[in-house]
Design a protein around this motif. Sequence first.
Motif, short mmCIF file in Angstrom:
data_model
loop_
_atom_site.label_atom_id
_atom_site.label_comp_id
_atom_site.label_asym_id
_atom_site.label_seq_id
_atom_site.Cartn_x
_atom_site.Cartn_y
_atom_site.Cartn_z
N ASP A 187 0.86 -1.20 0.00
CA ASP A 187 0.00 0.00 0.00
C ASP A 187 0.89 1.25 0.00
O ASP A 187 0.69 2.17 -0.79
CB ASP A 187 -0.91 -0.03 1.25
CG ASP A 187 -1.90 1.11 1.28
OD1 ASP A 187 -2.20 1.68 0.20
OD2 ASP A 187 -2.40 1.43 2.38
N GLN A 191 1.11 4.04 -2.88
CA GLN A 191 0.85 5.45 -2.56
C GLN A 191 2.00 6.35 -3.01
O GLN A 191 1.79 7.41 -3.59
CB GLN A 191 0.58 5.60 -1.05
CG GLN A 191 -0.81 5.12 -0.72
CD GLN A 191 -1.07 4.73 0.70
OE1 GLN A 191 -2.16 4.30 1.01
NE2 GLN A 191 -0.10 4.84 1.58
N HIS A 257 -5.80 3.48 -6.64
CA HIS A 257 -6.61 3.52 -5.42
C HIS A 257 -8.11 3.50 -5.71
O HIS A 257 -8.85 2.87 -4.97
CB HIS A 257 -6.21 4.70 -4.55
CG HIS A 257 -5.14 4.33 -3.57
ND1 HIS A 257 -3.83 4.18 -3.94
CD2 HIS A 257 -5.19 4.00 -2.25
CE1 HIS A 257 -3.12 3.80 -2.90
NE2 HIS A 257 -3.92 3.67 -1.86
N HIS A 271 -6.73 -3.99 1.52
CA HIS A 271 -6.50 -2.76 0.77
C HIS A 271 -5.16 -2.76 0.00
O HIS A 271 -5.12 -2.44 -1.19
CB HIS A 271 -6.58 -1.55 1.72
CG HIS A 271 -6.20 -0.27 1.08
ND1 HIS A 271 -7.02 0.39 0.20
CD2 HIS A 271 -5.06 0.46 1.14
CE1 HIS A 271 -6.42 1.49 -0.23
NE2 HIS A 271 -5.22 1.55 0.33
FE LIG Z 1 -3.70 3.13 0.18
#
Ligand SMILES: [Fe+2]
Length: 384
Positions: A187, A191, A257, A271
């Motif tokens: 993640d 990002q 995302h 996620h």
């Molecule tokens: Fe994220």
Amino acid sequence: MSLPIRIPVIYQGVGSLEQLRNFKQKRILIVTDKTIHQMVGDKLSDYFQGREVKIFDEVEPDPKNTIMIKGGDVARKFKPELIIGIGGGSAMDTAKAIYFLYGQGSLKLYDMNVMIEYNLKEKSNLVLIPTTSGTGAEHTPGLVVTNTETGQKVSLASFDLIPSAVILDPALTLNMPKKLTVATGLDALTQAIESASGKMGNDFTKALNLYAIKILFKYLPVAAEEGASDISVRGKVHNAASIAGIAFGNSGLGIAHSFGHALGGVFHVPHGISVSVMLPYVIEFNKPECEDKYVEILECLNIIGVKDPSAKLSSMVKDLLKKLNTPLSIKELGISPKDWEQNFEKLVDWTKGDILTLINPRMPSEEQVRKIFQYAYEGKTIDF
Ligand SMILES: [Fe+2]
């Protein structure tokens, strides 16, 4: 005109959790889940001896609006001067929601508006303490809430949600299982790459992103394997994830995302896995708008002069996913063709409606959203 850069006070390093002793507030609400409560509850109570402490430990993964509202009611009764969110992204997002519901008075959670100032600090302060290394939620003005009625994940934001302080103690991450280390670390990498490729970045977010990308490529595989109990390795990944959090909190993300939110909401994929599985396809789709940015990312990884930076970066991400033993296509997530077809329209709708789709460097048409999903399901390289 660009937005101001907002960064909380950061305490970092082994033992930095002890800094909590220096917060002098008398009424403290701790927001967490049951596992973290068991892990550090006694320690926190010891730090705050002689003061009134309440622990709200009903946080669950993919936090629902109902739990956030319940926590808000607890805060309104208890009237804390300090709210501490400790845990993964779910705990920190729930703490942010509670901080909002308590601090502003009569508004409902979904009334939160990024354009409005709420002066939440007049009632209490917010301190966030991540125990996973990835979400960056400790730095962002946003939170993700799952609507109990529709199952849809919705992003809400207010700059008032940026906390007064963040504590990054890698000792809290030593017990993270491999799966969680990988999912949260991916993640963070997604990002950092989305923020570094985006339209809203600046010199400050670029500096943060490039360092985070370098560290995550180098240390995430180590933290997932032989370095899992090495606190200096854990510290590198913990800080890099948070550094990426500062960057994207000040520059936004993109369609890895928005696609990932839809996949996570419909199929309950963790996620970090739902966004990282999309990342190579999104890098390829964004190619026409992002070549310069990809060159910068590759340069920070000591890769100079490649012919097709988009293809190179995408293949490096795929190699990392392979090394970490995580899916490279949506099909590999274990979603059958029948489930895929049945939920396809919902996935497209939710992706189109996600606010991050609007700020992606290359705006996809509805037809392109459909094609990106189909290519990512099959594991095909994007060629449009
Ligand atoms: Fe994220």
